[in-house]
Design a protein around this motif. Structure first.
Motif, mmCIF file in Angstrom:
data_model
loop_
_atom_site.group_PDB
_atom_site.id
_atom_site.type_symbol
_atom_site.label_atom_id
_atom_site.label_comp_id
_atom_site.label_asym_id
_atom_site.label_seq_id
_atom_site.Cartn_x
_atom_site.Cartn_y
_atom_site.Cartn_z
ATOM 1 N N TRP A 30 46.548 96.470 49.732
ATOM 2 C CA TRP A 30 46.198 95.478 50.746
ATOM 3 C C TRP A 30 46.120 94.088 50.124
ATOM 4 O O TRP A 30 45.318 93.843 49.217
ATOM 5 N N GLU A 54 31.259 93.269 58.753
ATOM 6 C CA GLU A 54 32.448 93.864 59.369
ATOM 7 C C GLU A 54 33.402 94.387 58.304
ATOM 8 O O GLU A 54 33.946 95.488 58.423
ATOM 9 N N TRP A 55 33.619 93.593 57.260
ATOM 10 C CA TRP A 55 34.500 94.009 56.172
ATOM 11 C C TRP A 55 33.946 95.252 55.469
ATOM 12 O O TRP A 55 34.689 96.188 55.164
ATOM 13 N N TRP A 58 34.440 98.292 57.639
ATOM 14 C CA TRP A 58 35.843 98.706 57.681
ATOM 15 C C TRP A 58 36.226 99.429 56.391
ATOM 16 O O TRP A 58 36.835 100.505 56.433
ATOM 17 N N SER A 61 34.720 102.920 56.235
ATOM 18 C CA SER A 61 35.330 103.880 57.156
ATOM 19 C C SER A 61 36.769 104.223 56.779
ATOM 20 O O SER A 61 37.308 105.230 57.237
ATOM 21 N N HIS A 62 37.389 103.392 55.922
ATOM 22 C CA HIS A 62 38.757 103.636 55.476
ATOM 23 C C HIS A 62 38.801 103.894 53.968
ATOM 24 O O HIS A 62 39.807 103.625 53.315
ATOM 25 N N SER A 238 44.023 95.181 60.472
ATOM 26 C CA SER A 238 42.642 95.598 60.226
ATOM 27 C C SER A 238 41.694 95.156 61.330
ATOM 28 O O SER A 238 40.620 95.727 61.490
ATOM 29 N N LEU A 240 40.233 92.352 61.215
ATOM 30 C CA LEU A 240 39.254 91.481 60.570
ATOM 31 C C LEU A 240 39.684 90.017 60.578
ATOM 32 O O LEU A 240 38.875 89.141 60.314
ATOM 33 N N ASN A 246 48.684 93.498 56.657
ATOM 34 C CA ASN A 246 47.977 94.693 57.100
ATOM 35 C C ASN A 246 47.710 95.595 55.898
ATOM 36 O O ASN A 246 48.525 95.647 54.981
#
Length: 258
Positions: A30, A54-55, A58, A61-62, A238, A240, A246
Motif C-alpha cells: 500500500w 479510522e486508520w 481499518w 480489520s485488514h 480504503s 480513508l 488503493n
C-alpha cells in the motif's frame, strides 16, 4: 496390516507431508501517500485524532501477515503531533522496519510483520533515482528464509528504465522472495517479470488487471519467486481518503523444498 489400511496410511502421510511443506500467507502492499493523498505531508484536516482512529480501525480489520508500505510519513498529521508508526503499526506488528536511508522528502518504504526477522538482514538498494530505493528484510517463516522486498520504482523517464533493470537483477539474487510495491509501470513492463523472468505476479490475476490507483491504472503489484503461488487477489479504495493508491492484497502459498 491389510492393503486397505496401508493405502489409507499412505494417503494420510502424503497429506501431512504436503501440509508440512507449504505455508499460506496474506500480504498487502500500500502506497499510503504520506496520509495526504500523495500531495502533502501528513493528514491535512483539522481532526487528526478522529482520523487516526479510522486508520487504526481499518488496519486492524485488514491485518495481514506481511504489510509493505510506500510513501510512509513519520508524522500522521500536518501538525506533527501523532507519530504514525507508534500509533498505526506498532499495536499490530512486533517487527517493523520503516526506512528513509537517503532522507528523501517524500519516499519512505516500510515492512511490518509478526514473523521473526533474521538479525542483521535489513538492507536497502538504490534504484538509480537518488530518492528511490528497495528495502529488503529476510523473514523466518516455518523455519525457512523468505526475502521480502518493499520498493518504489521512480516514474521520471530519465531513471525509470534503468531502475527497472536494477530491480530485475536484484530479484535474481533471491531464491525465495516476495516483492511488494509501487511499480509506476505499464502493463507490458510489469509483465516482463512473468514473461522474461518466470516469476509469479498478482496483477494481472487470471488475465484481469485490477486498478490500484485512483485514475484506474494498475501500478501496484505483488511479485513472487516461482515456488510461491498466488491464489487470490483483491483491491479496492480504503475509504480513508478520496484519491491516490488503493491497498492491494494477495493470498500466497509457499512451497518449501523437502
Amino acid at each position: 496390516m491389510n492393503k486397505r489400511i496401508l493405502t489409507l496410511l499412505f494417503v494420510v502421510m502424503s497429506i501431512l507431508d504436503s501440509a508440512w511443506c507449504q505455508t499460506k500467507l496474506t500480504v498487502c502492499t500500500w502506497n499510503v501517500g504520506k496520509f495526504g493523498e500523495g500531495e502533502m505531508s501528513g493528514y491535512q484536516g483539522d481532526n487528526p485524532q478522529e482520523k487516526v482512529k479510522e486508520w487504526k480501525a481499518w488496519l486492524k480489520s485488514h491485518r495481514v501477515d506481511i504489510l509493505g508500505l510506500n510513501e510512509w510519513w513519520e508524522w500522521f498529521d500536518k501538525g506533527k503531533t501523532i507519530n504514525s508508526e507508534e500509533e498505526l503499526i506498532a499495536p499490530l506488528y512486533a517487527n517493523r522496519y520503516i526506512a528513509n536511508p537517503i532522507k528523501s522528502p517524500w519516499i519512505t518504504n516500510g515492512l511490518a510483520t509478526n514473523y521473526k526477522v533474521k538479525p542483521g538482514s535489513q538492507t536497502w538498494i538504490n534504484l538509480v533515482d537518488p530518492y528511490y530505493f528497495a528495502l529488503i528484510e529476510t523473514l523466518i517463516i516455518d523455519g525457512h528464509e523468505v526475502d521480502v522486498i518493499s520498493a518504489h520504482i521512480p516514474w521520471r523517464k530519465q531513471y525509470h528504465a534503468a531502475s527497472l533493470d536494477v530491480l530485475h537483477q536484484e530479484l535474481k539474487r533471491h531464491k525465495t522472495f516476495i516483492f511488494l510495491g509501487d511499480t509506476n509501470c505499464s502493463h507490458m513492463e510489469q509483465s516482463d517479470f512473468y514473461v522474461k523472468d518466470g516469476y509469479n505476479m498478482a496483477n494481472p490475476f487470471k488475465g484481469r488487471w485490477l486498478p490500484t490507483y485512483a485514475d484506474g491504472s494498475a501500478i501496484d503489484n505483488v511479485i513472487t519467486s516461482p515456488n510461491i503461488k498466488i491464489t487470490k487477489v483483491w483491491s479496492s479504495p480504503s475509504g480513508l481518503y478520496k484519491g491516490d493508491h488503493n491497498p492491494f492484497f494477495a493470498k500466497l502459498v509457499i512451497h518449501w523444498d523437502k
